[in-house]
Design a protein around this motif. Structure first.
Motif, short mmCIF file in Angstrom:
data_model
loop_
_atom_site.label_atom_id
_atom_site.label_comp_id
_atom_site.label_asym_id
_atom_site.label_seq_id
_atom_site.Cartn_x
_atom_site.Cartn_y
_atom_site.Cartn_z
N VAL A 70 0.84 -1.20 0.00
CA VAL A 70 0.00 0.00 0.00
C VAL A 70 0.88 1.25 0.00
CG1 VAL A 70 -1.68 1.33 1.36
CG2 VAL A 70 -1.93 -1.15 1.12
N ARG A 71 1.89 1.22 0.81
CA ARG A 71 2.82 2.35 0.88
C ARG A 71 3.47 2.58 -0.50
NH1 ARG A 71 7.95 2.81 5.03
NH2 ARG A 71 6.39 2.22 6.56
N ALA A 72 3.89 1.50 -1.13
CA ALA A 72 4.55 1.62 -2.44
C ALA A 72 3.56 2.07 -3.51
CB ALA A 72 5.19 0.29 -2.82
N ALA A 73 2.32 1.59 -3.40
CA ALA A 73 1.30 2.02 -4.36
C ALA A 73 1.04 3.52 -4.23
CB ALA A 73 0.01 1.24 -4.14
N ALA A 74 0.98 3.99 -3.01
CA ALA A 74 0.80 5.43 -2.79
C ALA A 74 1.99 6.20 -3.34
CB ALA A 74 0.63 5.72 -1.30
N PHE A 75 3.18 5.65 -3.12
CA PHE A 75 4.38 6.28 -3.68
C PHE A 75 4.27 6.33 -5.20
CE2 PHE A 75 8.42 6.00 -5.81
CZ PHE A 75 9.21 6.93 -5.16
N GLY A 76 3.88 5.20 -5.78
CA GLY A 76 3.79 5.14 -7.23
C GLY A 76 2.80 6.15 -7.78
N LEU A 77 1.64 6.21 -7.15
CA LEU A 77 0.63 7.19 -7.58
C LEU A 77 1.18 8.61 -7.43
CD1 LEU A 77 -2.67 5.74 -6.08
CD2 LEU A 77 -2.24 6.24 -8.50
N GLY A 78 1.80 8.84 -6.30
CA GLY A 78 2.34 10.17 -6.08
C GLY A 78 3.41 10.53 -7.09
N ARG A 79 4.17 9.51 -7.49
CA ARG A 79 5.28 9.77 -8.42
C ARG A 79 4.75 10.00 -9.83
NH1 ARG A 79 9.07 11.72 -10.18
NH2 ARG A 79 11.27 11.13 -9.97
N LEU A 80 3.59 9.47 -10.16
CA LEU A 80 2.99 9.79 -11.47
C LEU A 80 2.78 11.30 -11.58
CD1 LEU A 80 0.32 6.94 -11.89
CD2 LEU A 80 2.55 7.13 -13.04
N GLN A 81 2.31 11.87 -10.48
CA GLN A 81 2.25 13.32 -10.30
C GLN A 81 1.26 14.04 -11.21
OE1 GLN A 81 5.66 15.55 -9.18
NE2 GLN A 81 6.94 13.77 -8.93
N ASP A 82 0.57 13.32 -12.09
CA ASP A 82 -0.40 14.04 -12.91
C ASP A 82 -1.68 14.30 -12.12
OD1 ASP A 82 -1.72 11.62 -12.92
OD2 ASP A 82 -1.00 11.04 -14.90
#
Lengths: 313, 622
Positions: A152-164
């Motif tokens: 979950v933490r990594a998924a949130a990171f991934g979403l955040g890193r998409l940044q759009d």
């Protein structure tokens, strides 16, 4: 049910409301947004990619075969896989090879729990770092459904890193809504260097009475606002830098004062303030002293001294 | 003190203290008071002196100036402890740990006798015939000690609760020894002190006995303390160095380089450990320490202590829950003058288990600050509320009193160990006498500046990590090389580097406040950081701070594989310059494949027996 739903259509992501137009997600929804993957379309896309570039999928399989060994000799809780996965993701159809492993949960039966966590979390993180918007529904699904806090933490990171905008719209409600995965989400959300996320995290920090959530939010704001990260230009829009870092720094300073009697949280807030290193911080510290208790004034002076010799400048 | 507890059951003797009166009578015979005197090494000179009053003075108390000491006799001097059961199967975790010299009631050879603390009763030749004596131990301490008395057959254990000594024993005096059965683990159960009471009771002589005397019940109390378990620090020179023998080429490379560093420091052969699972993290699964008590000529009698880590790898196992490699404490180290020790709670939070690896347990060298002295140094661990090492081992370490652990925040690191960011080096020149050492700290900001300067100078396309791989040397698809420009261009890496810089400064801030660390005692080991998982960092470049001090002036550092500028490794040049200014030579050790790529470095992959410090813990006043 949330009015927002994500669909994967021929590899494209659309965030649609009930009226079919892209809208911002409210900052504090009653429930976090629910998303769905068009799994059939995704599997068809993966099959095409596998046929088109079998060498990449073979490389991914070879990598997976090494995961148990890496897990066995890891130092700390999880083996490090992200660097290798990032390079695999850079191969032709590499994104698809990673997604296949994740969505089909390949090797789930044979991997030790820590190895499986490492693999899934590292793929989620890598999907974000590719900045490929196709990752949004996959990451959103993990965010909403995966039982593993690190995933979950990594998924949130991934979403955040998409940044759009679409990713921010999905992530913000998960950050602000109280849930059993809020702390994990907040930790990952530090990758989202957007002013909307800075505001969301600041709101969470101001309202948090849970030490774990407070600490996670402090750390996330430090990551989000880190001066050196913005300097890279590896962000969505540098026009948001000033507002994002100022919001982060002000929120962190408030937390510093609020938790001045808790040395651990106070120190964490101070460290994050140093990482953000917003231009206005010395002035805000001076202003905070005007209404602070004598002990808080002493701590604010110590903070100002650390800031003056900031090693993160 | 002798006779301090004398109970006056008898009436004043005729003639004693009386002045003469008008009636002339022959003077009464003067009867000396009972001689009830138990002696231990109260004056800490390594022997029991029967004639030295300092051996007797204030012996019923214990402080920095006096008081006898004993060891927990938990080594295995005859190497008699089994490692397998009768069926040839390896013993399980707890059974392995149970065996030591204190678990039987015999003296296990001449070496074992040296581990026992001496005591004696002063012979009282004039003791009345009817007198009897006992030597008892206070109720709280009794389960933790065993007493022996010398006989014609050698030293023989006796039960102080049931043993009564005869008039001959009283008249001749007793030659005694005491052993501790365990170290202090929980002060609520036992604080490490024992009070021994030598008591002589006389019911009163027969009325017509010309040598008789009236009844008395007299006691003498001696207070003793078990030696604490202390951890070694970097100001003590290395004597033996260990690393796991992993069946892989990269292990050979690592050990060969480590041996070179040892040779440069004048040390002998590296000891390659064979451990279950070839666990490469030799720093983590055991910690080295010692216990000491006074010996003759101002020396200390020492027993090394090797502590098994409290890493729980299989909490569901009733027999072997602990990290398997830790069994080496019993199978390799335990023996003559080397004790094994373990304490763990297998219910501890598994998310914090990495904190129990001993890379997260270092020792600040001796220092003095704000009037408090730490002559044996102080334990330094990573831990914050809700994210702490194993509570049982933590309580044990804290209970030793002398090196009470100081905690810093390592929760921002994936592995979470103090050795990832800090290393102490013994440097007396230019350092204050109250802190004769320097601290090397990882320096993320310094690495950024070093690399930025090279980019500015036109070297942005120069690569570092050349010919290295992020997976392994067979993973041709995952070469690690990266240009200097690219190294600084990743927002996540630079965020991790910034937060690492701030968090390390936060660690130093604790040391400034608690230890008195000053910036002129700091040197920097540059390395960029990254977050291998969200929110938790690690050194992205080989963390040169994470090296091994193999000699007082020889530091074995991970080879950094930095960019070659003018044919020289930028990172190597920088650290060599920094350390040579302190008189320390760097020997580079290749650890990329075996350790760096798995989140560790040289220090994580090695361990050391260090010389015993000359400072005496009993003078610490703790």
């Amino acid at each position: 049910m949330s009015p927002y739903k994500l669909f994967v259509v021929a590899g494209l992501v659309a965030l649609v409301s009930g009226h079919g137009s892209v809208q911002a997600v409210p900052a504090s929804p009653a429930k976090p947004a629910v998303v769905a993957i068009d799994r059939g379309a995704l599997l068809r896309e993966l099959a095409v990619a596998r046929t088109r570039t079998p060498a990449t999928f073979s490389a991914m399989a070879a990598f997976r075969a090494q995961v148990p060994g890496l897990d066995a000799r890891k130092r700390g809780p999880l083996a490090v896989l992200a660097a290798a996965l990032e390079r695999l993701a850079g191969k032709p159809d590499g994104w698809s090879a990673l997604v296949e492993t994740l969505t089909l949960d390949l090797d789930a039966a044979t991997l030790a729990p820590s190895a499986r966590t490492a693999l899934r979390a590292s793929i989620a993180e890598t999907l974000g770092r590719t900045r490929d918007p196709r990752g949004l529904p996959i990451l959103a699904d993990l965010l909403a459904t995966d039982p593993d806090p690190m995933v979950v933490r990594a998924a949130a990171f991934g979403l955040g890193r998409l940044q759009d905008d679409a990713a921010v719209a999905v992530l913000v409600p998960w950050v602000t809504a109280k849930s059993d995965r809020q702390v994990s989400v907040v930790v990952g959300a530090g990758s989202c260097r957007r002013s909307a996320m800075a505001s969301a995290l600041a709101t969470v920090l101001a309202g948090s009475s849970d030490p774990a959530l407070t600490r996670a939010t402090i750390d996330a704001l430090g990551k989000l606002g880190a001066k050196w990260a913005w300097e890279t230009g590896d962000v969505h829009d540098r026009k948001e830098e000033s507002s994002s870092r100022d919001t982060a720094a002000r929120a962190l300073l408030s937390a510093f004062v609020q938790h001045v009697v808790d040395p651990e949280l106070r120190l964490a807030a101070a460290n994050a303030i140093l990482a953000v290193d917003a231009v206005g911080t010395p002035g805000w510290i001076a202003a905070a002293k005007a209404t602070a208790s004598p002990s808080a004034v002493a701590e604010l002076d110590a903070l100002a001294a650390r800031l003056a010799a900031n090693p993160a400048r | 003190m002798r006779l301090a507890a004398l109970v006056a059951l008898f009436a004043p003797l005729a003639g004693l203290g009386c002045s003469s009166n008008s009636t002339e009578q022959p003077p009464a015979a003067i009867i000396p008071p009972p001689l009830v005197d138990l002696r231990a090494d109260n004056n800490r000179n390594g022997i029991v002196d029967l004639d030295d009053p300092t051996e007797d003075a204030n012996e019923e108390t214990w402080d920095a100036t006096h008081g006898a000491i004993f060891l927990a006799n938990i080594d295995d001097d005859l190497t008699a402890c089994p490692q397998k059961d009768e069926g040839g199967r390896p013993l399980n975790d707890d059974v392995l740990a149970e065996c030591n010299d204190a678990q039987n009631d015999v003296v296990d050879g001449d070496d074992d006798l040296l581990d026992l603390a001496p005591l004696a009763t002063v012979a009282w030749a004039a003791a009345p015939d009817e007198a009897t004596a006992t030597l008892t131990v206070d109720a709280k301490g009794a389960p933790y000690v065993r007493l022996f008395r010398r006989t014609d057959a050698g030293y023989v254990a006796f039960d102080p609760a049931t043993t009564t000594f005869t008039i001959d024993d009283i008249r001749q005096g007793l030659d005694l020894r005491l052993e501790g059965k365990d170290v202090v683990r929980d002060p609520a159960a036992w604080d490490g002190y024992v009070n021994l009471t030598w008591r002589i009771v006389h019911p009163g002589s027969a009325p017509n006995d010309p040598k008789g005397r009236e009844a008395f019940d007299a006691s003498d109390v001696v207070r003793m303390r078990v030696a604490p378990v202390l951890l070694s620090h970097h100001a003590s020179p290395a004597e033996r160095v260990f690393a796991t023998k992993v069946p892989a080429d990269e292990s050979v490379v690592f050990r060969t380089d480590l041996q070179k560093a040892m040779k440069a420091a004048g040390l002998g052969a590296l000891e390659a450990l064979t451990v279950p699972g070839s666990d490469p993290w030799a720093q983590d699964f055991f910690e080295t320490g010692f216990m000491t008590m006074p010996a003759a000529d101002g020396q200390q009698h020492a027993m090394r202590v090797v502590i098994r880590s409290a890493n729980v790898y299989k909490a569901t196992s009733a027999t072997n829950p602990l990290r398997p490699a830790g069994k080496i404490v019993w199978t390799y180290f335990r023996g003559k003058d080397i004790a094994g020790l373990v304490a763990y709670d297998k219910r501890h939070d598994e998310r914090t288990d990495s904190l129990n690896s001993f890379g997260n347990t270092e020792t600040i060298p001796p220092y003095e600050f704000t009037g408090k002295k730490w002559p044996l140094g102080r334990i330094l661990q990573g831990g914050i509320k809700g994210f702490m090492p194993d509570p049982k081992l933590g309580l044990l370490l804290d209970s030793q009193q002398i090196q009470k652990p100081l905690f810093i925040d390592t929760s921002w690191l994936l592995v979470g160990h103090v050795d990832e960011s800090l290393s102490f080096l013994p440097v007396t020149e230019g350092t204050p006498k109250e802190r004769p050492w320097i601290l090397m700290a990882a320096d993320p900001g310094g690495a950024k500046k070093l690399i930025e300067a090279q980019v500015t100078a036109g070297h942005g396309d120069v690569k570092m990590f050349v010919d290295k791989f992020v997976l392994d040397k067979d993973g041709a698809a995952v070469a690690a090389d990266v240009t200097l420009k690219a190294a600084l261009a990743d927002a996540d890496r630079m965020a991790a580097t910034a937060t690492a810089a701030a968090n390390i400064d936060g660690q130093l801030d604790v040391l400034r406040k608690e230890v008195g660390l000053t910036d002129d005692q700091l040197i920097r080991a540059p390395a960029l950081f990254e977050d291998p998982y969200p929110g938790v960092g690690v050194a992205w470049q080989p963390g040169t701070v994470n090296g091994i001090l193999v000699g007082p002036k020889t530091f074995g550092s991970p080879k950094p594989h930095g960019p070659l500028i003018d044919g020289k490794d930028l990172m190597e040049v920088d650290l060599e310059k920094t350390l040579s200014a302190k008189g320390i030579k760097v020997v580079w050790i290749e650890d990329w494949d075996l350790y760096h790529s798995a989140l560790g470095e040289v220090h994580c992959g090695s361990n050391v027996f260090r010389a015993l410090p000359t400072a005496k813990w009993w003078e610490a006043g703790k």
